[in-house]
Motif scaffolding. Structure first.
Motif, short mmCIF file in Angstrom:
data_model
loop_
_atom_site.label_atom_id
_atom_site.label_comp_id
_atom_site.label_asym_id
_atom_site.label_seq_id
_atom_site.Cartn_x
_atom_site.Cartn_y
_atom_site.Cartn_z
N ALA A 1 2.17 4.16 -6.78
CA ALA A 1 1.91 3.34 -7.97
C ALA A 1 0.51 2.73 -7.97
O ALA A 1 -0.20 2.80 -8.97
CB ALA A 1 2.95 2.22 -8.08
N CYS A 2 0.09 2.14 -6.83
CA CYS A 2 -1.19 1.43 -6.82
C CYS A 2 -2.21 2.01 -5.83
O CYS A 2 -3.37 1.60 -5.84
CB CYS A 2 -0.99 -0.05 -6.53
SG CYS A 2 -0.54 -0.42 -4.81
N GLY A 3 -1.77 2.92 -4.95
CA GLY A 3 -2.69 3.52 -4.00
C GLY A 3 -2.89 2.74 -2.71
O GLY A 3 -3.64 3.15 -1.84
N SER A 4 -2.20 1.63 -2.57
CA SER A 4 -2.34 0.81 -1.37
C SER A 4 -1.77 1.52 -0.15
O SER A 4 -0.81 2.28 -0.25
CB SER A 4 -1.59 -0.52 -1.56
OG SER A 4 -1.53 -1.23 -0.34
N GLU A 5 -2.37 1.26 1.00
CA GLU A 5 -1.86 1.81 2.25
C GLU A 5 -0.96 0.81 2.97
O GLU A 5 -0.50 1.07 4.07
CB GLU A 5 -3.02 2.25 3.15
CG GLU A 5 -3.78 3.42 2.57
CD GLU A 5 -4.90 3.92 3.46
OE1 GLU A 5 -5.07 3.40 4.58
OE2 GLU A 5 -5.62 4.83 3.02
N GLU A 6 -0.69 -0.32 2.34
CA GLU A 6 0.18 -1.36 2.92
C GLU A 6 1.61 -1.09 2.49
O GLU A 6 2.13 -1.72 1.58
CB GLU A 6 -0.28 -2.74 2.47
CG GLU A 6 -1.63 -3.14 3.00
CD GLU A 6 -1.65 -3.24 4.51
OE1 GLU A 6 -0.68 -3.79 5.08
OE2 GLU A 6 -2.62 -2.77 5.12
N ILE A 7 2.27 -0.11 3.15
CA ILE A 7 3.64 0.23 2.81
C ILE A 7 4.55 -0.04 4.00
O ILE A 7 4.10 -0.07 5.14
CB ILE A 7 3.77 1.70 2.36
CG1 ILE A 7 3.34 2.65 3.47
CG2 ILE A 7 3.01 1.95 1.08
CD1 ILE A 7 3.66 4.09 3.22
N ALA A 8 5.83 -0.25 3.71
CA ALA A 8 6.80 -0.52 4.77
C ALA A 8 8.10 0.20 4.45
O ALA A 8 8.47 0.37 3.30
CB ALA A 8 7.06 -2.01 4.88
#
Length: 150
Positions: free
Chosen positions: A123-130
């Motif tokens: 959705a946003c391209g962030s690499e902060e996933i869990a």
């Protein structure tokens, strides 16, 4: 640019991931790598007895892709058995029904559909996933060993 690889859904993860012919030292045996999704294809078709369409649906791929996966798996196993190779199970492009991910930046919840979804929020391209199962990338069910916490 190459088309992104769609992740295959896998439900079974073997406890034993390495098989070697009896009486041969590991250092002197060639190795055949069987991908996790290839093992899953053989399990669904040959053990569960599902037809090709059911197998493909369960893995989230087309029938042709399923056929390609199982053909590759069976060829690798046949070569390993006839040539006396060891069989190593691991790697591939797969996800499981056990894990869904949440982006820590935008809150988007999703299941990995493509390779890049393992490391980046679609959705946003962030690499902060869990991983939602453990709050961080989990040890057993997440997609690839390099994202596991040991």
């Amino acid at each position: 640019m190459a088309r992104p690889v769609k992740m295959r859904r896998v439900e079974f993860f073997p406890d034993t991931s390495y098989f070697i012919p009896a009486g041969k030292p590991k250092c002197k045996v060639e190795e055949m790598n069987l991908k996790v999704e290839e093992l899953e294809a053989m399990r669904l078709k040959d053990i569960e007895g599902l037809n090709q369409e059911e197998c493909a649906e369960q893995m989230g791929v087309s029938r042709q892709t399923f056929q390609n996966i199982i053909d590759s798996a069976r060829k690798k196993v046949a070569i390993a058995l006839t040539e006396g190779f060891a069989i190593s199970i691991g790697g591939g492009n797969y996800t499981s029904k056990h894990c869904s991910f949440t982006c820590r930046d935008c809150g988007h919840e999703y299941e990995a559909g493509y390779e890049q979804d393992k490391v980046r929020c679609p959705a946003c391209g962030s690499e902060e996933i869990a991983c939602n199962k453990r709050g961080a990338v989990c040890k057993k069910h997440c997609i690839d060993k390099k994202f596991r916490i040991d």
